[in-house]
Design a protein around this motif. Structure first.
Motif, PDB file in Angstrom:
ATOM      1  N   PRO A 182       0.836  -1.201   0.000  1.00 59.77           N
ATOM      2  CA  PRO A 182       0.000   0.000   0.000  1.00 59.77           C
ATOM      3  C   PRO A 182       0.871   1.251   0.000  1.00 59.77           C
ATOM      4  N   SER A 183       0.362   2.316  -0.622  1.00 58.86           N
ATOM      5  CA  SER A 183       1.139   3.552  -0.686  1.00 58.86           C
ATOM      6  C   SER A 183       0.249   4.750  -0.391  1.00 58.86           C
ATOM      7  N   ASP A 184       0.899   5.859  -0.060  1.00 60.68           N
ATOM      8  CA  ASP A 184       0.165   7.078   0.263  1.00 60.68           C
ATOM      9  C   ASP A 184       0.711   8.248  -0.533  1.00 60.68           C
ATOM     10  N   ALA A 185      -0.167   9.190  -0.840  1.00 63.75           N
ATOM     11  CA  ALA A 185       0.238  10.358  -1.613  1.00 63.75           C
ATOM     12  C   ALA A 185       1.138  11.289  -0.807  1.00 63.75           C
ATOM     13  N   LEU A 186       0.990  11.273   0.519  1.00 64.28           N
ATOM     14  CA  LEU A 186       1.739  12.194   1.375  1.00 64.28           C
ATOM     15  C   LEU A 186       2.903  11.472   2.048  1.00 64.28           C
TER      16      LEU A 186
END
Length: 253
Positions: A182-186
């Motif tokens: 999983p990844s996050d934009a921030l």
């Protein structure tokens, strides 16, 4: 009152959150304007870094995500189903860590209704607010720098504070569910999520189908460190295969 162009461009971003990519003609039809108007909007928004132009259309920029207040208006029914399913995984837990985001707020609201006598550590003011309806839940707010667009604290103090605790479960959202995690934009939030994963026995990722097969800058954990993914649609073969290989349990609600 917002100018017509500003309101129209916000609508374009909303539409791109509901579909991975859209053609110029389709956007023109949905917004009831000419294709020339849409092309001008897309060119301007590309210069602002809000999206990426494609041949005959546009996709949302992979490195950005709308503010959490805007995300709260999207996929509401799907997120409510995800929240209901996620809470079933938490039975018997005494200490939780909850990350920021719209789906995690939905999950926290369900936790406040269904659970009691637990401690929750969070950096999200939205999460803390909905948990406050249940007086038996102790909420510990993480210190740090306030990130207004995300409504959460981030930074070195947040991460350092987490390192003094353990939890039974971390409940985390994601901007994208990629082939290796999983990844996050921030980047700042990604660092907090990584710290939470490292301090919990089990990590549950809650994310609707619009996050499937999308990549963002901060991959906060490999799939082998994630216990469970709760989503509203079955992922594609590649993503589902990677979850299976890494022993991630999948709940589709």
């Amino acid at each position: 009152m917002k100018k017509p162009k500003s309101a129209r461009q916000e609508r374009i971003l909303t539409e791109l959150n509901r579909a991975p990519s859209l053609r110029v003609a389709e956007l023109a039809r949905r917004l009831n304007v000419s294709t020339e108007t849409i092309r001008r909007d897309l060119d301007e928004m590309t210069e602002q870094g809000l999206l990426n132009r494609t041949y005959g259309g546009a996709v949302r920029s992979l490195s950005t995500e709308p503010p959490v207040t805007e995300r709260h208006t999207l996929f509401v029914l799907e997120r409510e189903r995800i929240a209901k399913a996620a809470v079933q995984l938490l039975k018997g837990a005494q200490v939780l860590m909850i990350g920021s985001g719209s789906t995690t707020v939905h999950t926290a609201r369900r936790i406040a209704v269904e659970m009691k006598n637990i401690t929750v550590l969070t950096h999200s003011f939205g999460v803390a607010t909905v948990l406050a309806i249940n007086p038996t839940i102790k909420v510990v707010m993480l210190p740090g720098d306030y990130h207004a667009a995300e409504g959460a604290t981030v930074g070195a103090h947040t991460v350092s504070f987490l390192n003094a605790f353990y939890a039974d479960f971390a409940i985390l959202g994601a901007s994208g569910l990629g082939p290796d995690g999983p990844s996050d934009a921030l980047l700042e939030c990604g660092a907090v999520y990584t710290a939470m994963v490292g301090r919990t026995a089990h990590t549950v990722v809650v994310a609707d189908h619009s996050k499937h097969d999308r990549l963002f800058p901060s991959r906060y954990a490999p799939w082998r460190d994630i216990s469970h993914v709760v989503t509203d649609q079955t992922p594609g073969d590649e993503l589902k295969g990677n979850l299976d290989i890494n022993g991630v349990k999948l709940t589709v609600c």
